[in-house]
Design a protein around this motif. Structure first.
Motif, PDB file in Angstrom:
ATOM      1  N   GLU A  25       0.843  -1.199   0.000  1.00 24.25           N
ATOM      2  CA  GLU A  25       0.000   0.000   0.000  1.00 24.25           C
ATOM      3  C   GLU A  25       0.878   1.248   0.000  1.00 24.25           C
ATOM      4  OE1 GLU A  25      -2.371  -0.689   3.475  1.00 24.25           O
ATOM      5  OE2 GLU A  25      -3.978  -1.640   2.314  1.00 24.25           O
TER       6      GLU A  25
ATOM      7  N   GLU B  86       0.667   4.153  -1.636  1.00 20.22           N
ATOM      8  CA  GLU B  86      -0.020   5.440  -1.498  1.00 20.22           C
ATOM      9  C   GLU B  86      -0.473   5.666  -0.061  1.00 20.22           C
ATOM     10  OE1 GLU B  86      -3.740   7.864  -3.600  1.00 20.22           O
ATOM     11  OE2 GLU B  86      -2.698   6.240  -4.670  1.00 20.22           O
ATOM     12  N   ARG B  87      -1.041   4.643   0.539  1.00 12.90           N
ATOM     13  CA  ARG B  87      -1.464   4.765   1.940  1.00 12.90           C
ATOM     14  C   ARG B  87      -0.259   4.987   2.848  1.00 12.90           C
ATOM     15  NH1 ARG B  87      -3.915   7.203   5.462  1.00 12.90           N
ATOM     16  NH2 ARG B  87      -4.355   6.113   7.418  1.00 12.90           N
TER      17      ARG B  87
ATOM     18  N   GLU C 280       0.580   8.605   2.869  1.00 11.55           N
ATOM     19  CA  GLU C 280      -0.370   9.334   3.706  1.00 11.55           C
ATOM     20  C   GLU C 280      -0.053   9.149   5.185  1.00 11.55           C
ATOM     21  OE1 GLU C 280      -4.149   8.856   0.592  1.00 11.55           O
ATOM     22  OE2 GLU C 280      -4.009   7.613   2.396  1.00 11.55           O
ATOM     23  N   LEU C 281       0.257   7.908   5.575  1.00  7.78           N
ATOM     24  CA  LEU C 281       0.593   7.631   6.978  1.00  7.78           C
ATOM     25  C   LEU C 281       1.814   8.427   7.427  1.00  7.78           C
ATOM     26  CD1 LEU C 281       0.132   3.742   7.239  1.00  7.78           C
ATOM     27  CD2 LEU C 281      -1.180   5.491   8.457  1.00  7.78           C
TER      28      LEU C 281
ATOM     29  N   GLY D 140       0.582   9.679  -2.222  1.00  7.34           N
ATOM     30  CA  GLY D 140       0.147   9.663  -0.827  1.00  7.34           C
ATOM     31  C   GLY D 140       0.551  10.934  -0.093  1.00  7.34           C
TER      32      GLY D 140
END
Length: 330
Positions: A159, A161-162, A165-166, A197
């Protein structure tokens, strides 16, 4: 030197039964398998893989193509694949491509000549035509960290992209108010996704601007030079998300040389989760499940080699935030 006939005679079974046991293809009773294993050890029997391949059988060898063996991510991945391969009785031929498309083609030609049973590719420069040449030869292929939507090749990714973001969310939670990103090569799927992300989590803030994205090449030196350039444009930045841990290490060096204290002045987080315990401060990171990726790649490849899996689908693995000293609060 012992032969398969010697094994079958001493074990009291047919040559065909010994062959099924060696190739893990077809039924062999538990009792017969245990007897064959004992005889093989007693005679120190080793299958002649060249003869087996000429007879249309398997060579019990796979190829593994990686882009940069100096990046600790890839030795960790190779170790996981090799451990899983060993459980299947397979050996791994490691090919370091140096992100060179011509070198990748040369390795593919070599692996075909060696009659490997399959190939795991975790290499950024691989092209659709490379995959087409393998498909024409009916060589099973598993991709790691890359996707070709137009090809019927199984891809294992995370993941990304996630994860980007994280990383930004974590830096914001730790008090950062102006976060920059060191992006890897945009030709690489995972790099583009991690940058997406970063942009997802940054857009809408009062500090975001495209000039907060620096570009690098997934190396320590690349992270170092990108960090210096970002500092020259945004000396007031207080957070860095690097698209891999090596670039994060380079960024740390540049920050320290520029008189910035990490994590007091600037907080830094990377991506991959490789073993960099000796770094000071210890690096926060978005960790990939490297061992699981490697084992799944080998399991999937064996399913294709044995024709046990007619249809395999792409898999996307979750990532994990690991917070360490480089993003500690003041």
């Amino acid at each position: 030197m012992a032969t398969i006939k010697d094994v079958s005679k001493l074990a009291g079974v047919s040559v065909a039964t010994v062959s099924r046991y060696l190739n893990k293809n077809g039924y062999v009773s538990k009792e017969a398998g245990e007897t064959i294993a004992e005889v093989i050890e007693k005679l120190n029997y080793r299958p002649n893989n060249i003869a087996r391949s000429l007879a249309g059988m398997k060579t019990a060898t796979i190829g593994l193509m990686v882009p940069d063996i100096l990046n600790p991510f890839f030795p960790e991945l190779a170790r996981a694949i090799e451990d899983a391969a060993n459980d299947y009785g397979y050996t791994v031929m490691l090919c370091n491509t140096d992100n060179d498309s011509a070198k990748e083609q040369k390795y593919i030609d070599t692996l075909l000549h060696k009659q490997v049973d399959g190939i795991i590719i975790s290499s950024y420069g691989i092209k659709p035509e490379h995959l087409s040449s393998l498909q024409k030869q009916s060589i099973p292929v598993i991709l790691i960290d890359n996707v070709f939507s137009s090809d019927s090749v199984v891809s294992l990714t995370v993941e990304n992209e996630r994860g980007g973001e994280l990383a930004v969310e974590h830096l914001l939670e730790r008090g950062c108010s102006k976060i920059a990103h060191i992006c890897g090569p945009l030709s690489i799927t995972s790099s583009r996704e991690r940058t997406a992300g970063f942009e997802n989590a940054s857009r809408g803030t009062d500090w975001f601007t495209p000039s907060l994205i620096g570009y690098s090449d997934f190396t320590v030196h690349g992270g170092y030079t990108a960090m210096l350039e970002l500092l020259s444009i945004h000396p007031d930045l207080d957070g860095i998300f690097a698209s891999n841990d090596l670039m994060a290490a380079g960024a740390l060096k540049a920050l320290q040389e520029s008189g910035k204290n990490v994590p007091r002045d600037v907080k830094v987080i990377g991506f991959d989760g490789i073993g960099l315990e000796m770094m000071t401060p210890e690096l926060s990171t978005i960790a990939q499940p490297i061992s699981e990726l490697g084992k799944t790649a080998m399991d999937s490849l064996m399913g294709l080699i044995r024709k046990e899996s007619d249809i395999l689908t792409d898999q996307v693995f979750p990532v994990t935030l690991i917070a360490k000293q480089s993003t500690m609060t003041n």
